[in-house]
Design an enzyme around this catalytic site. Sequence first.
Site, PDB file in Angstrom:
ATOM      1  N   GLY A 116       3.100   2.651 -12.051  1.00  0.00           N
ATOM      2  CA  GLY A 116       4.406   2.656 -11.401  1.00  0.00           C
ATOM      3  C   GLY A 116       4.449   1.793 -10.160  1.00  0.00           C
ATOM      4  O   GLY A 116       5.324   0.937 -10.004  1.00  0.00           O
ATOM      5  N   ALA A 117       3.489   2.003  -9.272  1.00  0.00           N
ATOM      6  CA  ALA A 117       3.510   1.285  -8.005  1.00  0.00           C
ATOM      7  C   ALA A 117       2.200   1.553  -7.288  1.00  0.00           C
ATOM      8  O   ALA A 117       1.428   2.416  -7.708  1.00  0.00           O
ATOM      9  CB  ALA A 117       4.670   1.765  -7.137  1.00  0.00           C
ATOM     10  N   MET A 118       1.993   0.808  -6.188  1.00  0.00           N
ATOM     11  CA  MET A 118       0.735   0.958  -5.461  1.00  0.00           C
ATOM     12  C   MET A 118       0.986   0.893  -3.964  1.00  0.00           C
ATOM     13  O   MET A 118       1.682  -0.006  -3.474  1.00  0.00           O
ATOM     14  CB  MET A 118      -0.244  -0.136  -5.921  1.00  0.00           C
ATOM     15  N   GLU A 119       0.362   1.828  -3.260  1.00  0.00           N
ATOM     16  CA  GLU A 119       0.674   2.067  -1.850  1.00  0.00           C
ATOM     17  C   GLU A 119      -0.098   1.206  -0.859  1.00  0.00           C
ATOM     18  O   GLU A 119      -0.255   1.599   0.297  1.00  0.00           O
ATOM     19  CB  GLU A 119       0.394   3.544  -1.541  1.00  0.00           C
ATOM     20  N   ASN A 120      -0.601   0.036  -1.249  1.00  0.00           N
ATOM     21  CA  ASN A 120      -1.341  -0.832  -0.322  1.00  0.00           C
ATOM     22  C   ASN A 120      -0.708  -0.824   1.067  1.00  0.00           C
ATOM     23  O   ASN A 120       0.507  -0.932   1.193  1.00  0.00           O
ATOM     24  CB  ASN A 120      -1.325  -2.270  -0.836  1.00  0.00           C
ATOM     25  N   HIS A 135       7.368   8.140  -2.728  1.00  0.00           N
ATOM     26  CA  HIS A 135       5.960   8.488  -2.967  1.00  0.00           C
ATOM     27  C   HIS A 135       5.031   7.459  -2.309  1.00  0.00           C
ATOM     28  O   HIS A 135       4.118   7.831  -1.563  1.00  0.00           O
ATOM     29  CB  HIS A 135       5.715   8.563  -4.480  1.00  0.00           C
ATOM     30  N   GLU A 136       5.285   6.194  -2.564  1.00  0.00           N
ATOM     31  CA  GLU A 136       4.396   5.170  -2.003  1.00  0.00           C
ATOM     32  C   GLU A 136       4.503   5.142  -0.480  1.00  0.00           C
ATOM     33  O   GLU A 136       3.515   4.967   0.225  1.00  0.00           O
ATOM     34  CB  GLU A 136       4.686   3.790  -2.592  1.00  0.00           C
ATOM     35  N   HIS A 161       2.494   7.908   1.064  1.00  0.00           N
ATOM     36  CA  HIS A 161       1.057   7.640   1.057  1.00  0.00           C
ATOM     37  C   HIS A 161       0.586   7.021   2.374  1.00  0.00           C
ATOM     38  O   HIS A 161      -0.600   7.075   2.692  1.00  0.00           O
ATOM     39  CB  HIS A 161       0.697   6.670  -0.072  1.00  0.00           C
ATOM     40  N   GLU A 209      -3.154  12.353  -4.010  1.00  0.00           N
ATOM     41  CA  GLU A 209      -2.114  12.278  -5.041  1.00  0.00           C
ATOM     42  C   GLU A 209      -1.347  13.595  -5.202  1.00  0.00           C
ATOM     43  O   GLU A 209      -0.125  13.600  -5.259  1.00  0.00           O
ATOM     44  CB  GLU A 209      -2.705  11.810  -6.376  1.00  0.00           C
TER      45      GLU A 209
HETATM   46  N1  B3K Z   1      -2.311   5.186  -6.204  1.00  0.00           N
HETATM   47  C1  B3K Z   1      -1.649   4.455  -7.240  1.00  0.00           C
HETATM   48  C2  B3K Z   1      -2.266   4.625  -8.585  1.00  0.00           C
HETATM   49  C3  B3K Z   1      -3.453   3.771  -8.824  1.00  0.00           C
HETATM   50  C4  B3K Z   1      -3.891   3.861 -10.263  1.00  0.00           C
HETATM   51  C5  B3K Z   1      -5.178   3.169 -10.494  1.00  0.00           C
HETATM   52  N2  B3K Z   1      -5.542   3.144 -11.888  1.00  0.00           N
HETATM   53  C6  B3K Z   1      -0.193   4.795  -7.315  1.00  0.00           C
HETATM   54  C7  B3K Z   1       0.217   6.085  -6.752  1.00  0.00           C
HETATM   55  O1  B3K Z   1      -0.221   7.150  -7.141  1.00  0.00           O
HETATM   56  O2  B3K Z   1       0.998   6.078  -5.846  1.00  0.00           O
HETATM   57 ZN    ZN Z   2       0.251   8.281  -5.476  1.00  0.00          ZN
END
Ligand code: B3K
Ligand code: ZN
Length: 889
Positions: free
Chosen positions: A275-279, A311-312, A315, A334
């Site tokens: 879905g997305a990534m919280e970098n 959600h992101e 994080h 998570e």
């Molecule tokens: N933390 C990422 C998910 C990463 C998945 C790696 N295979 C997105 C999230 O939970 O917000």
């Molecule tokens: Zn997450």
Amino acid sequence: MALKGDSPRTPIQRVDYRPPDWWIDAVELTLALDPAATRVRAVLEVRRNAEAAGSASATGAAPLELHGSGLMTRRVAVDGQERPAGEWTVQGETLRIAGVPDRARVETEVEIAPSANTALEGLYQAGASLLTQCEAEGFRKITWFLDRPDVMATFRVRLEADRARYPVLLSNGNLLEHGELDDGRHYAVWDDPFRKPAYLFALVAGDLGCKEDRFTTASGREVALKFYSERANIDRLDHAIDSLKKAMAWDEQRFGLEYDLDVYHVVATHDFNMGAMENKSLNIFNAKFVLADPETATDADYEAIESVIAHEYFHNWTGNRVTCRDWFQLTLKEGLTVYRDQEFSSDMQSRAVKRIQDVRDLMARQFPEDAGPMAHPVRPERYLEINNFYTATVYEKGAEVVRMYATLLGEDGFRRGMDLYFERHDGQAVTCDDFRRAMADANGVELGQFERWYRQVGTPVLKVETRFDEDRGTFEVDLEQSLPLHDDNQGLGPLHLPVELGLLSRDGQALSVPLADAPASTSHRVELRERRTCLRFEKLDARPVLSMLRGFTAPVRLVDDPSDDDLGCLLAFDTDPVARWLAGRRLSTRILHAAVDNNGELPNVRALGAAWQHMLDHADDDPALCAALLELPSEVDIARDRSPVDVDAIHRAREALRHNLSERMAGRLDGILQKGLPSGPWRFVAEDVARRSLFHAVLRLRVAHADPSAVARALRLFGRADNMTDRFGALTAMVLAGRSAAGPMLEQFERRYADNPLVMDKWFTVQALVPDRGTVDRVRELMKHPAFSLRNPNKTRALIGAFGMHNPVAFHRSDGAGHALVGEVVRELDRINPQVAARLATVFNRWSDHDGRRAASMKAQLEAIRDQKGLSPDVEEIVTAALRHDGQS
Ligand code: B3K
Ligand code: ZN
């Protein structure tokens, strides 16, 4: 190829955690970006960990060992001195450098090929852009590093690229400088002052459009919000931006948490594994969770965007400022962040409906995981491939575990626990135990027993028996909790779990009654700590109806035996919407099982019918809730409790019940259709969303049973709708019902949206879901459609995922053609993208619960996958577990 080197495939165990031998305090990265050959120079400030087992002990100091995967190593230097090839070795995924002083600057230079990276992990090419996905262990595909979340460093990143192709160059933190280079290239230097693990690193290079907004935090920090997408889509970014601003304000208000940098980036891409990534400060998103306008996105899309953006963002505190010590602790960030986004959505939309959706999804996705070959605790004990543990258990059951703290401690107590958690652990990499201790200490309570929630495997069972003594007027409720049989549950003892319950009179009045020391109330919360608990209500004139597990206060499976009338009464009248939904679900499930057992013939549905009548008569009170309550369990839901699964009989039974209810309620249902949709142009406001959801639930039901006026209505709506919710709602009703007009409607829809990949995903999905044997062939045809590509995870999920996971009639076609189709795709996809392939392979998990012929055909697919040469560890872990599992354990 995503083969993780040639390391032996023995599981990594939680109990084997050791602190690292080395720390990395700071990183300077320079990437000379090029799709075919990117040069990565890394300078790491390393420091020996004085506390680690291997440090300066009798056995000698541990050498520096870094993680890397698929890197062409060009040079290694330590403190400015070139190290000749003999002084470092690469073995599998490890670079070993001997003789590194206790503090040193270690420099490496490698080459990688983003355009050849089809696994979409590490640095890869997405359309015309280059971007990264590092969680969990993708950073090691970019450079040599200690790629584990407890090693946290500051990052300074210099990006160099062709200016014309990549005018936008982004990484985490603040932009320090940018400028021109020779040959039409340019550069940008980014600096992230917050120490972070490598999994939060990100970069983006591309020719992207940007939409900008601002947010002022509670303490007055001005934050620039910059959203990027292909230029053609920048007008579809407004809803995501709006959602972010709401999330930022909500987190300040609810948890006192503010954003901590001057800029927040969100970049949308069509090529993304999840879905997305919280970098940190550079979220990368699947375009599906960013882009929206009324013409192309449904209400459900709007809600999903609001929730994933939040959600992101959340994080940033729960995940980034406080991160995980090791990947076994994944639920620490998570589960907690899902809980936070659920609460946010509850405040933005309808709390009742949101909770029902979350409980429904937990039962649909997590309960089967708990009962399947990959069952694991929310904090797993072992894994082969960590990417396989981004599961409904870690996320959604993990969120239920967090919710139980909030239920046990109250909203204020939970907030105190969160405050203490941040006070103690800001800037650290910690464990689930640290979180639990903060919750306990902040509230002066003991939560030792609660730790069992992190250890137990499978869905706990709560058995309920009731006794009414007419002479004494007492009503006793015996509760007995137990855990499923599983090695890891041995000797665990009972769980600490909150249960909310209340009593109704049989005509649906809430009864205000005392319980033990608690004063009279229509609802009571009890904390179970023992295996058995007996609750006793007194002074009752007649046998009451028990409403159990209101709000779904604990992720357990209820085993009890209420009468149809009791369930009908709860469905119609309970004060708690979740308990109403649970009762409706129980009642319709019971009816459907009886029908399957009886050759598709329905038993008496009087109690359900009476409750539906009541609900429909009061639909206007809360149309969204009514729509949620009208939803029958899916065929997959029904199949879950059956072995062997009779796929076709389940389909017939469900159709029969829908037909029956649609006929019985025809007048009331048509009344809802006549009342129609909200007037005026489409708006994303809770009230309108609610009315549309009820309208479409009813439309689907009526169209399915060939009510001519409903069919005509669907056709009209499809032609005239000013928004995707209505247009796609009408299309779905017609296509799934197999109405003759569906074909031309699909063609028209395809022409209209041919150039919009997100809408085309919907077009693929709705066709994949048609409950007909012929769908197997249709899916094969659609795989040849120019808009389809196995390389694109959204496409694969939209067509093949939907088919395998949600269309039992076609997927389990008795000649095995559906199984063969998905088996082939898993094998082909494993060579392209193991993460997505592994997810898809789980459709075979329940092979042994099917009849002999189907079981054999599913098993054969699993074996063919297992035997494929060069199989990824991702898929190997899933299929070997599935083959070991015979459904009995
Ligand atoms: N933390 C990422 C998910 C990463 C998945 C790696 N295979 C997105 C999230 O939970 O917000
Ligand atoms: Zn997450």
